[in-house]
Scaffold this motif. Sequence first.
Motif, PDB file in Angstrom:
ATOM      1  N   GLU A   1      61.511  76.690  24.160  1.00 33.07           N
ATOM      2  CA  GLU A   1      60.403  77.396  24.452  1.00 33.07           C
ATOM      3  C   GLU A   1      59.356  76.195  24.868  1.00 33.07           C
ATOM      4  OE1 GLU A   1      58.944  79.830  21.612  1.00 33.07           O
ATOM      5  OE2 GLU A   1      60.931  81.088  21.656  1.00 33.07           O
ATOM      6  N   GLY A   2      59.313  75.110  24.449  1.00 36.32           N
ATOM      7  CA  GLY A   2      58.195  74.238  24.950  1.00 36.32           C
ATOM      8  C   GLY A   2      58.358  73.430  26.177  1.00 36.32           C
ATOM      9  N   LEU A   3      59.596  73.713  26.791  1.00 44.24           N
ATOM     10  CA  LEU A   3      60.032  72.898  28.030  1.00 44.24           C
ATOM     11  C   LEU A   3      59.588  73.938  29.158  1.00 44.24           C
ATOM     12  CD1 LEU A   3      61.753  70.570  28.738  1.00 44.24           C
ATOM     13  CD2 LEU A   3      63.644  71.735  28.991  1.00 44.24           C
ATOM     14  N   GLU A   4      58.626  73.458  30.039  1.00 44.13           N
ATOM     15  CA  GLU A   4      57.886  73.982  31.197  1.00 44.13           C
ATOM     16  C   GLU A   4      57.818  73.301  32.426  1.00 44.13           C
ATOM     17  OE1 GLU A   4      55.033  77.730  31.135  1.00 44.13           O
ATOM     18  OE2 GLU A   4      55.142  76.314  29.471  1.00 44.13           O
ATOM     19  N   GLY A   5      57.608  73.759  33.361  1.00 49.66           N
ATOM     20  CA  GLY A   5      56.857  72.991  34.745  1.00 49.66           C
ATOM     21  C   GLY A   5      58.246  72.076  35.202  1.00 49.66           C
ATOM     22  N   PRO A   6      58.012  71.052  35.897  1.00 44.54           N
ATOM     23  CA  PRO A   6      59.029  70.214  36.628  1.00 44.54           C
ATOM     24  C   PRO A   6      59.718  69.419  35.441  1.00 44.54           C
ATOM     25  CG  PRO A   6      56.884  69.343  36.919  1.00 44.54           C
ATOM     26  CD  PRO A   6      56.737  70.740  36.362  1.00 44.54           C
ATOM     27  N   VAL A   7      61.022  69.591  35.384  1.00 42.44           N
ATOM     28  CA  VAL A   7      62.084  68.916  34.468  1.00 42.44           C
ATOM     29  C   VAL A   7      62.931  68.092  35.389  1.00 42.44           C
ATOM     30  CG1 VAL A   7      63.660  69.144  32.451  1.00 42.44           C
ATOM     31  CG2 VAL A   7      61.520  70.580  32.550  1.00 42.44           C
ATOM     32  N   ASN A   8      63.047  66.788  35.169  1.00 43.09           N
ATOM     33  CA  ASN A   8      64.122  65.994  35.839  1.00 43.09           C
ATOM     34  C   ASN A   8      65.662  66.142  35.072  1.00 43.09           C
ATOM     35  OD1 ASN A   8      62.318  65.028  37.667  1.00 43.09           O
ATOM     36  ND2 ASN A   8      61.808  63.262  36.359  1.00 43.09           N
ATOM     37  N   PHE A   9      66.699  66.891  35.727  1.00 45.68           N
ATOM     38  CA  PHE A   9      67.625  67.200  35.384  1.00 45.68           C
ATOM     39  C   PHE A   9      68.810  65.889  35.967  1.00 45.68           C
ATOM     40  CE2 PHE A   9      65.925  70.820  34.162  1.00 45.68           C
ATOM     41  CZ  PHE A   9      66.793  71.505  33.257  1.00 45.68           C
ATOM     42  N   VAL A  10      68.783  64.719  35.082  1.00 49.25           N
ATOM     43  CA  VAL A  10      69.433  63.521  35.704  1.00 49.25           C
ATOM     44  C   VAL A  10      69.819  62.855  34.327  1.00 49.25           C
ATOM     45  CG1 VAL A  10      68.343  63.169  37.996  1.00 49.25           C
ATOM     46  CG2 VAL A  10      67.425  62.236  35.933  1.00 49.25           C
ATOM     47  N   SER A  11      70.828  61.849  34.657  1.00 48.03           N
ATOM     48  CA  SER A  11      71.174  61.102  33.485  1.00 48.03           C
ATOM     49  C   SER A  11      70.183  59.951  33.245  1.00 48.03           C
ATOM     50  CB  SER A  11      72.493  60.339  33.571  1.00 48.03           C
ATOM     51  OG  SER A  11      72.295  59.215  34.384  1.00 48.03           O
ATOM     52  N   PRO A  12      69.963  59.541  31.948  1.00 49.63           N
ATOM     53  CA  PRO A  12      68.900  58.457  31.786  1.00 49.63           C
ATOM     54  C   PRO A  12      69.213  57.114  32.576  1.00 49.63           C
ATOM     55  CG  PRO A  12      69.902  59.465  29.687  1.00 49.63           C
ATOM     56  CD  PRO A  12      70.822  59.708  30.666  1.00 49.63           C
ATOM     57  N   THR A  13      70.585  56.907  33.070  1.00 48.33           N
ATOM     58  CA  THR A  13      70.478  55.615  33.807  1.00 48.33           C
ATOM     59  C   THR A  13      70.824  55.680  35.170  1.00 48.33           C
ATOM     60  OG1 THR A  13      72.745  55.716  32.691  1.00 48.33           O
ATOM     61  CG2 THR A  13      71.088  54.660  31.624  1.00 48.33           C
TER      62      THR A  13
ATOM     63  N   SER B   1      61.350  64.498  30.457  1.00 48.96           N
ATOM     64  CA  SER B   1      60.949  65.655  29.839  1.00 48.96           C
ATOM     65  C   SER B   1      62.217  66.426  28.703  1.00 48.96           C
ATOM     66  CB  SER B   1      60.675  66.730  30.641  1.00 48.96           C
ATOM     67  OG  SER B   1      59.899  68.048  29.977  1.00 48.96           O
ATOM     68  N   LEU B   2      63.533  66.115  29.398  1.00 49.37           N
ATOM     69  CA  LEU B   2      64.612  66.550  28.577  1.00 49.37           C
ATOM     70  C   LEU B   2      64.684  65.463  27.253  1.00 49.37           C
ATOM     71  CD1 LEU B   2      67.473  67.150  31.146  1.00 49.37           C
ATOM     72  CD2 LEU B   2      66.463  68.806  29.677  1.00 49.37           C
ATOM     73  N   HIS B   3      64.391  64.120  27.375  1.00 54.02           N
ATOM     74  CA  HIS B   3      64.545  63.295  26.426  1.00 54.02           C
ATOM     75  C   HIS B   3      63.436  63.669  25.367  1.00 54.02           C
ATOM     76  CE1 HIS B   3      64.616  59.133  24.493  1.00 54.02           C
ATOM     77  NE2 HIS B   3      65.853  59.242  25.286  1.00 54.02           N
ATOM     78  N   ALA B   4      62.179  63.969  25.764  1.00 53.24           N
ATOM     79  CA  ALA B   4      61.082  64.354  24.670  1.00 53.24           C
ATOM     80  C   ALA B   4      61.357  65.411  23.836  1.00 53.24           C
ATOM     81  CB  ALA B   4      59.682  64.465  25.527  1.00 53.24           C
TER      82      ALA B   4
END
Length: 301
Positions: free
Chosen positions: A217-229, A280-283
Amino acid sequence: MAGHGKIAVTGASGLVGSELVSMLRRDGFEVLRLVRRPVNAEDEVHWDPDAGTIDAEGLRGIMGAVHLAGDNVASGRWTKAKKAKIRDSRVRGTAVLAGALAELSPKPQTLVSASAVGYYGACGEEALDESAAQGTGFLASVCGEWEAAAARAQNVGIRVVHARIGIVLASRGGALTKMKMPFLLGMGGRIGDGRQYMSWITLEDLVSALVFALQTEGLEGPVNFVSPTPVTNADFTSTLGRVLQRPTVFAVPKFALRLGVGSDMANEMLLGGSRVIPASLHAHGFVWEHTTLEPALRSLL
């Protein structure tokens, strides 16, 4: 958002969409697939983004939607007509879907709408999280309009996630299949000087992240869908060569690429890269299956 709810998916027959539908069903969700052709199954809902029409009644009761439909940017030269098709398929389709969701009662909780790391343009070595500014160029402008087209859903309180997706690596189909062939023929090599960054994600992690976005629920707006490296093209090339046990001595010169696919496509998709970080995904606690390139490629190949 626990399982057993109803989720609508556009682009459900594509590389990402078909995997997503399978995962959602495994997780206990009911899936409605939006199709352009005449409906011939109970889990299908008709829409025609070009005509601006959608069977809103068929969407009644959904908890969320994942919007993946859009013309393939990597197929064919970027003629004026092709560019218009790329833009219109994304902007018009998003506006039609967002408008329909905004009118539903009860309203769905979430719209996860595909975008791309092309939003940032070519940014050299600078590490870019979701707060980074929009870049310049054709893809960046398309991504900006694509994301803005979801405003009607956002304006009525639907949680909108703009999934800025990187290069999707899959065992079958997608970018890796195209890259693999010259390597298997012993003709693999870096593109240009190889310093441009490639922000990648495996299909498995992408689909998991899309489901995660629906449920978080807290995930909103732009989110990068990539690996961390993210890696440079030179690093990607040498790693792929090592995994396939093939030489990587050839380099594709910039002028040849521009002649082959056209300047705009070569500059934006092949020679220009961006070093994108999934802050954002990480957080929000997402856990990747594949965080580094070599184990990911070995798993896929």
